[in-house]
Design an enzyme around this catalytic site. Structure first.
Site, PDB file in Angstrom:
ATOM      1  CE1 TYR A 128      -3.941  -2.201   0.360  1.00 54.19           C
ATOM      2  CE2 TYR A 128      -2.744  -3.167   2.337  1.00 54.19           C
ATOM      3  CZ  TYR A 128      -3.651  -3.217   1.273  1.00 54.19           C
ATOM      4  OH  TYR A 128      -4.784  -4.061   1.545  1.00 54.19           O
TER       5      TYR A 128
ATOM      6  CE1 TYR B 208      -3.810  -3.423   6.239  1.00 52.53           C
ATOM      7  CE2 TYR B 208      -4.274  -4.347   8.260  1.00 52.53           C
ATOM      8  CZ  TYR B 208      -3.510  -4.360   7.032  1.00 52.53           C
ATOM      9  OH  TYR B 208      -2.387  -5.241   6.661  1.00 52.53           O
TER      10      TYR B 208
ATOM     11  CG  ASN C 111     -12.350   0.364   5.633  1.00 50.40           C
ATOM     12  OD1 ASN C 111     -11.931   1.633   5.140  1.00 50.40           O
ATOM     13  ND2 ASN C 111     -12.622  -0.619   5.006  1.00 50.40           N
TER      14      ASN C 111
ATOM     15  CG  ASP D 203      -7.641   9.032   0.075  1.00 50.44           C
ATOM     16  OD1 ASP D 203      -7.367   8.664   1.458  1.00 50.44           O
ATOM     17  OD2 ASP D 203      -8.514   8.449  -0.607  1.00 50.44           O
TER      18      ASP D 203
END
Length: 186
Positions: free
Chosen positions: A15, A64, A66, A91
């Protein structure tokens, strides 16, 4: 005075240079500028530095995207930082690539990281700095787009944009949200 600056992203080398990881990239740039190194801590990679008499804590949640709210909530309480001294870097597909926009509060606009932070903090009354990543994807391909790497052309202008993000973070900690918005929003 203490501040908590949170860069949103996903952990793992796969990522690292994805659009969704711009928050991590921004904090890496600022930490590098200040000569500090992130260390693994509870729910996040964390570092801190002093700036104009203020202590600025940087975290990159390891939960992460979420589940970012868990780390934000934990460190906000652990460090006893008021919500008005929190800034989230993320973002935003609604902004053209590289465009920067700070907001004092706002909706999650479908961003799963912000959605989880809103739930964990019980509202959306915290500042956020959005880094535009554009929306050059086909219908139904949003997840693939945000989790894909920046294009070569986009990568070329990232360093200059991250310099400005670093300036905006320091400004937020020095002169506050509204003055920073007035000075830097594009």
């Amino acid at each position: 005075m203490k501040y908590l600056i949170v860069g949103l992203g996903n952990i793992g080398p796969e990522y690292e240079l994805t659009r969704h990881n711009i928050g991590f990239l921004a904090l890496d740039k600022l930490a590098d500028d200040k000569g500090v190194v992130f260390e693994h801590s509870k729910l996040a990679n964390k570092t801190e530095f002093k700036h104009k008499g203020r202590t600025i804590h940087l975290i990159k949640p390891t939960t992460y995207m979420n589940k970012s709210g868990k780390a934000v909530n934990y460190w906000m309480k652990e460090l006893k930082i008021p919500i008005e001294n929190i800034l989230i870097i993320l973002d935003d597909i609604a902004l053209p690539h590289g465009k920067l926009r700070m907001r004092a509060k706002g909706s999650d606009a479908g961003h799963n990281g912000l959605k989880d932070i809103n739930q964990s903090l019980g509202g959306n009354n915290y500042a956020r700095l959005k880094f535009g990543i554009g929306n050059n994807y086909h219908k139904g391909q949003q997840a693939d787009y945000v989790l894909s790497n920046f294009s070569k052309d986009q990568l070329n202008d990232i360093p200059e944009r991250l310099d400005k993000v670093a300036d905006m973070i320091l400004s937020f900690c020095s002169i506050g949200t509204q003055n920073t918005m007035n000075k830097y929003n594009e």
